[in-house]
Design an enzyme around this catalytic site. Structure first.
Site, PDB file in Angstrom:
ATOM      1  CG  ASP A   1      29.637  32.038  43.189  1.00 35.88           C
ATOM      2  OD1 ASP A   1      29.032  30.853  41.901  1.00 35.88           O
ATOM      3  OD2 ASP A   1      30.182  31.596  43.950  1.00 35.88           O
TER       4      ASP A   1
ATOM      5  CG  HIS B   1      30.012  30.171  34.667  1.00 36.35           C
ATOM      6  ND1 HIS B   1      31.051  30.378  33.323  1.00 36.35           N
ATOM      7  CD2 HIS B   1      30.706  30.150  36.158  1.00 36.35           C
ATOM      8  CE1 HIS B   1      32.236  29.862  34.450  1.00 36.35           C
ATOM      9  NE2 HIS B   1      31.959  30.008  35.456  1.00 36.35           N
TER      10      HIS B   1
END
Length: 393
Positions: free
Chosen positions: A12, A42
């Site tokens: 992340d 993503h």
């Protein structure tokens, strides 16, 4: 010149937006996925507001002409891939299937893997590992136990073989799921649509897009809160077979993790949320702490260093960094010693961070980690990033 993008945290950190920026500003032929599976998330935001959270297609797919290759190290979910392709087409992406190639040797995850994965995680109760609930770990575990019977992408073009493998899989896992014939029809459709290939040879400059983060690595992460995947540069470098590449490590100005496991600098008072990483039933909450230099130094050590750093979320108003622990339990070791990694997890849970104030993020991170920041990100879009350094290894 090839570039390998690896997350130096727990995931992340902004790999997708970095990959999109590279594809928007460089001559990139193919984005290569080299670990993980459909659990990747993503998120890419374009200047015109279009937004997509990439799971299996490369994060450059909204850029005209950029291709995706799912390598033999990927766990491919053909059913989720179809859904993702539909969203990309709705956003205006052209010829998404024509720009995709899939290694025949890649494992495929199925609804049977997913059901078994979720049943195991539920059975752990309060001791959950933080699984994404997508069946990727179960796919890897089954392949280790039954290597000759594990379904692979190439099997989708051989219905009789795939039927046998799916039947064995469903019976062995015993976790329920749809009829084999229903899955078989969907996988045959995938084989007729996707371009299945043997191996990978770069046809032009590639960006290798990693999934998850080095601190979750199957061998160097903090067991048992790890992934069934090699998250370092190793798989990408094996695919390149000696060809040079720039090793780009991605970090954000806070250290985060999604789900259970150690996060020494966690501070709920920061009040930082991430709309692209909400809490969910399987991973649990998205957690935020101050930038943890000891953890990221450890990540650099176990992955063999980087040629440069991409520092994201510079637009956050945070001014604190953990420079050290009073007692540092982080020591890189040989891969495979999970008892050692579990002992380090217990020690890390008791780590006491020592903090300092930050006035210049780029300079501070460079000083703490001993690597140069070559790409700065001040927002979600490619236009919010800048790099004045030529990325050469």
């Amino acid at each position: 010149m090839h570039i390998i993008v690896v997350d130096l945290g727990f995931g992340d950190c902004g790999k997708g937006t970095v990959v999109d920026y590279l594809c928007a500003t460089r001559d990139v032929h193919t984005v290569v996925r080299f670990n993980g599976g459909a659990q990747a998330a993503h998120t890419v935001v374009l200047a015109d507001g279009r937004k997509h959270t990439f799971a299996q297609f490369g994060a450059g797919s909204l850029r005209a002409g950029v291709r995706t290759h799912l390598s033999r190290f990927m766990v491919v979910d053909p059913l989720s891939l179809v859904t993702e392709a539909e969203h990309l087409v709705a956003l205006g992406a052209r010829d998404v299937w024509g720009r995709l190639s899939v290694d025949r040797a890649a494992l495929i995850s199925t609804p049977y893997h997913r059901e078994a994965n979720r049943a195991k995680e539920i059975a752990r109760g309060a001791e959950r590992h933080g699984s994404c609930g997508m069946g990727v770990g179960e796919t890897m575990a089954y392949a280790l136990s039954h290597p000759g019977d594990a379904p692979r992408a190439g099997d989708c073009a051989e219905p009789a073989l795939l039927r046998r493998k799916l039947t064995l899989l469903r019976d062995r896992l015993g976790a329920g799921g749809p009829p084999v014939e229903a899955c078989l029809a969907a996988y045959e459709g995938f084989a007729a649509t996707a371009r299945l290939v043997d191996g990978f040879r770069p046809e032009g400059p590639c960006v290798f897009e990693g999934a998850q983060g080095v601190l979750l690595d199957e061998w160097h992460g903090f067991h048992p809160y790890t992934t069934w995947s090699t998250t370092t540069f190793a798989n990408a470098e094996e695919l390149l077979d000696g060809a040079p590449a720039f090793r780009l490590g991605v970090l954000r100005t806070v250290t985060t993790r999604h789900g259970a496991g150690p996060l020494p600098t966690e501070d709920r008072a920061l009040g930082i949320t991430d709309p692209n990483n909400p809490a969910n039933d399987w991973q649990g909450p998205f957690r935020v702490g101050h930038f943890d230099a000891p953890l990221h130094r450890y990540a650099l050590q176990v992955c063999g260093g980087v040629d440069g750093l991409a520092l994201t979320h510079l637009d956050l108003r945070v001014h604190r960094i953990c420079r050290s622990y009073r007692v540092n339990p982080l020591r890189a070791g040989a891969p495979g010693d999970l008892e050692r990694q579990e002992a380090m997890t217990r020690a890390l849970d008791a780590a006491e961070p020592e903090y300092a104030r930050v006035t210049d993020w780029v300079r501070t991170v460079e000083d703490e980690l001993g690597a140069g920041v070559v790409l700065e990100s001040w927002g979600p879009a490619a236009e919010d990033k800048k790099s004045s350094v030529r990325l050469t290894p």
